[in-house]
Design an enzyme around this catalytic site. Structure first.
Site, PDB file in Angstrom:
ATOM      1  N   CYS A   1      -1.997  20.721  -8.526  1.00  0.00           N
ATOM      2  CA  CYS A   1      -1.410  21.616  -7.526  1.00  0.00           C
ATOM      3  C   CYS A   1       0.095  21.769  -7.714  1.00  0.00           C
ATOM      4  O   CYS A   1       0.707  22.635  -7.103  1.00  0.00           O
ATOM      5  CB  CYS A   1      -1.732  21.116  -6.125  1.00  0.00           C
TER       6      CYS A   1
ATOM      7  N   GLN B   1     -17.366   6.433  -4.196  1.00  0.00           N
ATOM      8  CA  GLN B   1     -18.224   6.508  -2.997  1.00  0.00           C
ATOM      9  C   GLN B   1     -18.379   7.968  -2.593  1.00  0.00           C
ATOM     10  O   GLN B   1     -19.390   8.589  -2.856  1.00  0.00           O
ATOM     11  CB  GLN B   1     -17.655   5.651  -1.884  1.00  0.00           C
TER      12      GLN B   1
ATOM     13  N   CYS C   1     -11.986   5.342   0.102  1.00  0.00           N
ATOM     14  CA  CYS C   1     -13.311   4.761   0.321  1.00  0.00           C
ATOM     15  C   CYS C   1     -13.499   3.382  -0.291  1.00  0.00           C
ATOM     16  O   CYS C   1     -14.036   2.479   0.345  1.00  0.00           O
ATOM     17  CB  CYS C   1     -14.389   5.656  -0.270  1.00  0.00           C
TER      18      CYS C   1
ATOM     19  N   GLU D   1       9.696  19.033  -6.888  1.00  0.00           N
ATOM     20  CA  GLU D   1      10.483  19.235  -5.669  1.00  0.00           C
ATOM     21  C   GLU D   1      10.315  20.671  -5.198  1.00  0.00           C
ATOM     22  O   GLU D   1      10.061  20.933  -4.034  1.00  0.00           O
ATOM     23  CB  GLU D   1      11.961  18.914  -5.934  1.00  0.00           C
TER      24      GLU D   1
ATOM     25  N   ASP E   1      15.940   7.605  -5.822  1.00  0.00           N
ATOM     26  CA  ASP E   1      16.020   6.189  -6.181  1.00  0.00           C
ATOM     27  C   ASP E   1      16.958   5.957  -7.353  1.00  0.00           C
ATOM     28  O   ASP E   1      17.469   4.854  -7.537  1.00  0.00           O
ATOM     29  CB  ASP E   1      14.629   5.679  -6.589  1.00  0.00           C
TER      30      ASP E   1
ATOM     31  N   GLN F   1     -18.802  -1.089   0.971  1.00  0.00           N
ATOM     32  CA  GLN F   1     -18.475  -0.782   2.362  1.00  0.00           C
ATOM     33  C   GLN F   1     -17.473  -1.792   2.918  1.00  0.00           C
ATOM     34  O   GLN F   1     -16.509  -1.433   3.591  1.00  0.00           O
ATOM     35  CB  GLN F   1     -19.742  -0.850   3.229  1.00  0.00           C
TER      36      GLN F   1
ATOM     37  N   GLU G   1     -18.999  -0.400   9.285  1.00  0.00           N
ATOM     38  CA  GLU G   1     -17.741  -0.347  10.031  1.00  0.00           C
ATOM     39  C   GLU G   1     -17.046  -1.686  10.202  1.00  0.00           C
ATOM     40  O   GLU G   1     -15.822  -1.758  10.277  1.00  0.00           O
ATOM     41  CB  GLU G   1     -18.020   0.183  11.444  1.00  0.00           C
TER      42      GLU G   1
END
Ligand SMILES: Cc1cc2nc3c(=O)[nH]c(=O)nc-3n(C[C@H](O)[C@H](O)[C@H](O)COP(=O)(O)OP(=O)(O)OC[C@H]3O[C@@H](n4cnc5c(N)ncnc54)[C@H](O)[C@@H]3O)c2cc1C
Ligand code: FES
Length: 1233
Positions: free
Chosen positions: A32, A71, A109, A206, A303, A1101, A1167
């Protein structure tokens, strides 16, 4: 140009043979950020070009899949491209190179461990399996197939003969933009003179984000990236000059080369730069970003600039008419007795802008400690790199001693002023860092207290997970680590997500128009300018909703009034997304603010603003019990929220049909029935006209339970109005803003206990920030500890909760379900008061925990009987196997020897309730069809979110039908095939869908049984053919009514949950008290899995949830303005864990137990693992407790909190600075918990 993280699937590899890369080099790039025009002269390979299921897959793809490194699969192509390019350049990489190569990639994940492990199989000494040597892997499922495919592996990336000859000078004209590539330096100067405002486009790292996120527009770009004059390294005895076109990765290589050749004293600046180049951004960005672009474009955050300045670097500038010798003067020079250091502190070690950075250098008079020259430059403290020149001037001639340091600290604080309302906030923390980094520099020069100086190393540790039970029978897939059904397609990029679906004729793109006010009346809306833009077809508002616009409290399109920033007020439908987005910005809405505007829990309590009525659970007589205890403590715990940050943002494709008002929606959701319901309500049609289809989604974590229904309705209204297909793909920023996340929580406790640590009375109140509309919160708080007398007055809401009651209503977007549904927040409060009790009793926290733990068959607060035996076992094993007590002693020793770094350990137990305490929310159906060739199609109501549900269902069907997994196929989940399905959440996916699939398969087997009995030696296909001949139906609906859970709210009792998951986890950390950074040294997790249907998926998980938990409890911070505007809307300003955050040593053990209620005696583990992240939070507090501190526990324990909790002379200095009167300024951000 798409969102950075969203595009992790679209990483590409570029092969540049042109001037920049004289020897030819492969590098991964973030697609992108790569302008198409800049690719002239490059060969580009996409993940499909590396390998494809249609032809042959590449070993990188195969190993990532087989090591269970994927995953949801959304990040997998990016991971593949990173390792692939590394291998092109280094066929036998080191483990360090693997970690470095994966550095810029985010995965939400897996927890990264299996990804790193798959990469390590390419190292000379593979630590994983025998795959490298033999071409076979222990994870192989189809014998022989891998070897054959390897033999056919493609090694050639492209054919040089096909390249077009290079024409060095190019100009390309687009609809709005002209792109010019100068062929010579003179051309460049000429162009710059003619187009003075045109930016030089180099790496575009940038410019790209500025165009995308800040609406910058440039009609002309000049692209001098290929000019030879910008690509050179000149090393002389006096210094080195590096061309501005060198990428940061090339700069890094060049500096390494120089450092290895030159004497140490000549490479001070080089080494300081190299240190920061290791953590600056990620590998992809470093490959693209140029040194010239860096120096010019990031004046405040850079930096490298502070180090370049401190190292006396010189920038050579050139412009038309003024031509200094371009490459003669040095960039940074070599000096004797000159020390240069770079220091930085960021929210996350890698790929995060510095909170404060610094470049410092000192030159001494020969053979003395008298300062001859001193330079201190700071970044992120002002609009540019800031020089503390006055302070430095005053210190010339001073001795390098403590008095000098003390004066330097005071003077530098006077000189560098950070206003109280400064952008970015953290004012006191940044001031503290200014002097803490100075102190580190001071020590470095003295070569003292070495331990305090070093940043935490970025390790490539031998991470380890417990392996599978070797006694599992091979022929039965249940219990085996079967690879995720879609793993290979994930890694080749061929797994289809909603936005991958091909364009449909007449399709329109939708862009949202969202409210910019938290609580306001809409005075007027002007859409004329938007409608006039090219490509715009329509603007959709509340008036276009044919049915209910306000359904179950959810408003699809705001009308008359807005109740939070980010509420959808309208949408624009256009022929391209760019046009829709552009037009959405042109819609003018006038607001008039309405009082009150409630943003925080505190404000909600002041205004008595709640979403639901309060409910209580009481046990015993709490008031009475407080009279008979020794001490009583009271406290508050703030727990901030969390963003789901699933990799695939909310995505919907709505297709209106021409007949009968039908509509089909393809989308990523955890609850297709819910979407169907909302869309039907919005369109005012029966539900049988709406089909919701879901194949897979790139992560959900609870965020796709409730919100897709609202966004589905928004899209459906647009599709209905325009009569055309609508593609609605939220950008990351919009997704973060509109869909919100985990509820922030405020816990208030009053605890009565005996001096031996036994808790006798607990009165706890929980308040959550529910946002503007009540959606779902499910606050589990029944934990591992017992107290005979307690009162839980909790605030929350829930359509299905047993115990909790109401939530604070605020003007924030409504928060929603998130992995653990309230458990990760509530448990922090409990662990916090246990820790506080321990501190009061002067006992170790683990002892107080053990004293108060459930020990034998017991009843919960709501009188459900359970047996905590697995919990005790996990706790004991965790203490033993992690050598917890030895670790504590070693940490104590370490802490005695180290003043500025401290170690801490914590162990936490867990009792996690599974499922929803309303039986009908656990019912589900499945359809199993056997076709005449013997192949089987399984369909059920559960959604494949990444967790491997489909894989486990194949295992179940294979086991029940006793046929190979290859005979079984799962295609998608749809409201057409299985109606009225419930939500896929609460760790119940395998439990309930598995039972329904099992039921269907068992019915089929019962039908086939007479045929099998008569022909035992026959094959599956023979039996199926025979069954057809005998007119036996080969299609069955299986059903599971659900666990018969219940809760009587009047009595406050019930059998609320079918079962509990138990476990224990322990973590050890090291904290840098000067900066607030921490390093996770080790984690041991013991999880009661009962019998794991698929240990690889279950460990995945647990590890994934744990790393997500680390994010929640330590680094993920959502920042809101006092006006309720969410600032954190991109990966730049919301940091989830990366590879560098995973523990150096990591052990996960699945503990066996019995669970007869669930399928195959398994347990739902999706979970619970979130909570293990709290072991890191409490380990940090243990470490901080070893330092002088001000102790108020809250979450997350982010660097700011850690640093400001450790009290020392530097924090004292900051607190002595007179503060501005709070009434004279508005802070940049506020806490909403
Ligand atoms: C995800 C991400 C993470 C990052 N993390 C960090 C980090 O941790 N620390 C850090 O310091 N930085 C970080 N950065 C910033 C990064 O270092 C800069 O974006 C980069 O160095 C800019 O270089 P570029 O070649 O891409 O510039 P471009 O985007 O191509 O250009 C930027 C500007 O510089 C001008 N310009 C470029 N070259 C020249 C030249 N030779 N002469 C005159 N003007 C010129 C252009 O006109 C333009 O205005 C990060 C960036 C991203 C996208
Ligand atoms: S597998 Fe990495 S983001 Fe889902």
């Amino acid at each position: 140009m798409a969102n950075l993280v969203q595009d992790s699937r679209k990483h590409v590899a570029c092969y540049k043979y042109a001037i920049q890369y004289p020897l030819g080099c492969h590098y991964p790039a973030t697609a992108c950020l790569v302008p198409i025009c800049s690719l002239y002269g490059a060969a580009v390979t996409t993940v499909e070009g590396v390998g494809s299921i249609k032809t042959r897959i590449h070993p990188v793809q195969e190993r990532l899949a087989k090591c269970h490194g994927t995953q949801c699969g959304f990040c997998s192509p990016g991971m593949v491209m990173s390792i692939y390019t590394l291998l092109r350049n280094h066929p036998e990489p080191t483990p360090e190179q693997i970690t470095k190569a994966l550095g810029g990639n985010l995965c939400r994940c897996t927890g990264y461990r299996p990804i790193v492990e798959s990469g390590k199989t390419f190292c000379v000494e593979s630590t994983v399996c025998e795959l490298k040597g033999s071409g076979k892997c222990c994870m192989d499922q189809e014998d022989g197939s891998l070897v054959n495919r390897w033999e056919k592996m493609c090694t050639k990336l492209y054919d040089e003969d096909e390249f077009q000859p290079l024409d060095p000078s190019q100009s390309k004209q687009g609809e709005r933009i002209t792109w010019i590539t100068p062929a010579t330096l003179n051309d460049l100067l000429e162009l710059k003179a003619n187009f003075p405002k045109a930016p030089l486009i180099m790496g575009n790292t940038e410019l790209g984000p500025s165009i995308k996120f800040k609406n910058e527009f440039h009609p002309v770009f000049i692209s001098p990236l290929g000019l030879p004059e910008l690509h050179f390294v000149n090393t002389t005895d006096d210094g080195v000059t590096i061309g501005a076109g060198y990428s940061l990765a090339q700069l890094n290589d060049a500096l390494h080369c120089i450092v290895s050749e030159q004497p140490k004293e000549k490479t001070e600046t080089h080494r300081a730069l190299l240190k920061h180049l290791r953590t600056l951004a990620g590998a992809q960005i470093r490959n693209m970003a140029t040194s010239g672009g860096h120096v010019v474009s990031w004046p405040n955050f850079s930096d490298l600039n502070p180090i370049l300045a401190a190292g006396n670097g010189t920038i050579n500038l050139i412009s038309k008419g003024k031509r200094p010798s371009f490459n003669q003067s040095q960039l940074f020079s070599y000096l004797q007795w000159h020390f240069v250091f770079g220091l930085r502190m960021a929210q996350r070690q890698e790929n995060a802008f510095a909170i404060v950075n610094a470049g410092m250098s000192v030159k001494f008079e020969d053979d003395t400690n008298t300062i001859k020259e001193l330079q201190m430059f700071y970044g992120s403290v002002g609009p540019t790199t800031v020089s503390a020149s006055q302070t430095c001037k005053q210190l010339i001639g001073r001795q390098w001693d403590d008095q000098m340091l003390s004066d330097a600290c005071r003077w530098v604080l006077d000189e560098i002023y950070i206003p109280p309302a400064a952008e970015g906030g953290m004012v006191e923390y940044r001031q503290t860092l200014i002097i803490s980094l100075l102190f580190k520099f001071y020590l470095k020069i003295l070569k003292l207290t070495v331990n305090a100086l070093e940043d935490f190393p970025i390790e490539t540790p031998p991470r380890n997970s417990d392996c599978v039970d070797p006694h599992q029978p091979l022929q039965d897939p249940v219990g085996h680590p079967v690879m995720h059904q879609s793993a290979i397609k994930h890694t080749t990029g061929e797994a289809v997500y909603t936005d991958d679906m091909p364009c449909i004729d007449q399709e329109l793109f939708l862009a949202p128009i969202t409210s910019t006010r938290a609580h306001a009346k809409i005075i007027s809306t002007d859409i004329s300018e938007a409608l006039a833009l090219p490509g715009v077809v329509d603007v959709i508002t509340a008036e276009d909703v044919p049915g209910d616009n306000n359904y179950q409290g959810e408003i699809f399109y705001a009308q008359n009034e807005v109740i939070c920033v980010g509420q959808v007020v309208g949408t624009v439908a256009a022929d391209t997304y760019a046009h829709a987005r552009e037009a959405a910005k042109k819609v003018k809405i006038t607001y008039e603010d309405i009082e009150p505007r409630i943003i925080t829990i505190e404000q909600a309590l002041e205004h008595n603003s709640f979403l639901f009525d309060e409910k209580k659970i009481e046990q015993g007589n709490v008031e009475q019990a407080f009279k008979y205890v020794d001490p009583i403590i009271e406290g508050e715990v703030h727990v901030e929220g969390q963003e789901h940050f699933y990799m695939e943002t909310s995505s919907i494709l709505a297709l209106p049909k021409e007949e009968d008002k039908e509509m089909v929606l393809h989308l990523g959701t955890q609850y297709p029935t819910h979407v169907q319901e909302y869309v039907a309500a919005a369109l005012n049609v029966p539900r049988n006209r709406i089909a919701c289809r879901m194949k897979r989604t790139g992560g959900a974590f609870g965020g796709k339970v409730a919100k897709p229904a609202v966004l589905g309705a928004v899209s459906a209204v647009a599709a209905n109005k325009t009569g055309r297909p609508i593609r609605f793909i939220l950008e990351r920023g919009d997704d973060m803003l509109i869909t919100a996340g985990r509820h922030p929580l405020l816990g208030k406790y009053k605890i009565g206990f005996m001096n031996n640590g036994v808790i006798k009375a607990a009165d706890v109140e929980y308040y959550v920030n529910g946002g503007s509309v009540g959606i779902i919160l499910y606050l589990h708080k029944d934990l591992s500890y017992k107290s005979d007398n307690f009162c839980l007055c909790e605030i929350s809401l829930c359509f299905a909760s047993t115990q909790v009651v109401e939530a604070c209503k605020t003007n924030l977007p409504s928060n929603t379900a998130f992995r653990g549904f309230g458990f990760p927040q509530g448990t922090v409060v409990v662990e916090a008061y246990i820790t506080a009790v321990a501190s009061q009793c002067n006992l170790p926290p683990e002892e107080v925990k053990e004293i108060n733990m459930y020990k034998r068959i017991s009843k919960t607060a709501f009188k459900q009987t359970f047996n905590p035996e697995p919990s005790r076992r996990c706790w004991k094993e965790c203490l033993e196997k992690s050598s917890f007590y030895a670790g504590k002693l070693a940490a104590e020793e370490f802490n005695k020897k180290n003043y500025w770094k401290k170690r801490g350990l914590a162990i936490v137990p867990m009792k996690f309730s599974i499922g929803i305490p309303t039986a009908y929310y656990n019912q589900v159906a499945a359809l199993v069809h056997i076709y005449l060739d013997g192949s089987v199609l399984v369909i059920h109501g559960g959604c494949e979110l990444r967790q491997g549900l489909y894989t486990k269902m194949i295992q179940v069907a294979s086991h029940e039908l006793n046929i190979p997994q290859s005979h079984i196929h799962l295609s998608e989940t749809s409201t057409v095939t299985v109606p009225n399905g419930v939500l896929t959440s609460e760790s119940m996916g395998t439990d309930i869908n598995g039972k329904a699939v099992q039921n269907a398969c068992q019915t089929l087997m019962a039908r086939l049984h007479p045929i099998i009995r008569k022909n035992r030696k026959g094959k599956w296909e023979d039996w199926i053919a025979k069954a057809f001949e005998e007119s036996i139906s080969l299609s069955v609906t299986g059903y599971f009514r659900g666990y018969q859970t219940n809760m009587d709210w009047e009595k406050g009792e019930g059998n609320a949950y079918p079962y509990y998951v138990y476990g224990a986890a322990c973590s050890e950390v090291e904290v840098d008290c000067l900066t607030g950074a921490h390093e996770l040294l080790r984690t041991d997790i013991f999880m009661d899995a009962a019998f794991s249907i698929n240990p690889a998926l279950d460990i995945g998980q647990i590890e994934g949830a744990f790393i997500q938990g680390i994010g929640f409890y330590t680094i993920e911070e959502l920042k809101y303005s006092p006006e309720g505007v969410l600032y954190s809307r991109s990966p730049d300003d919301y940091k989830i864990p990366t590879i560098t955050e995973i523990p150096e040593e990591f052990y996960v053990t699945l503990v066996r137990s019995q669970n007869p209620v669930a399928i195959y005696s398994s347990k739902g583990l999706g979970e619970a693992g979130m909570f293990w992240g709290s072991s890191v939070l409490f380990a940090i507090y243990d470490a901080v407790a070893a330092a002088p501190k001000t102790f108020v526990l809250s979450s997350p324990a982010a660097p700011e909190m850690i640093r400001m909790t450790c009290v020392d002379q530097f924090t004292d200095m900051i607190r002595e600075i007179p503060r501005d009167d709070p009434s004279t300024f508005t802070p940049w951000s506020i806490r909403v918990s």
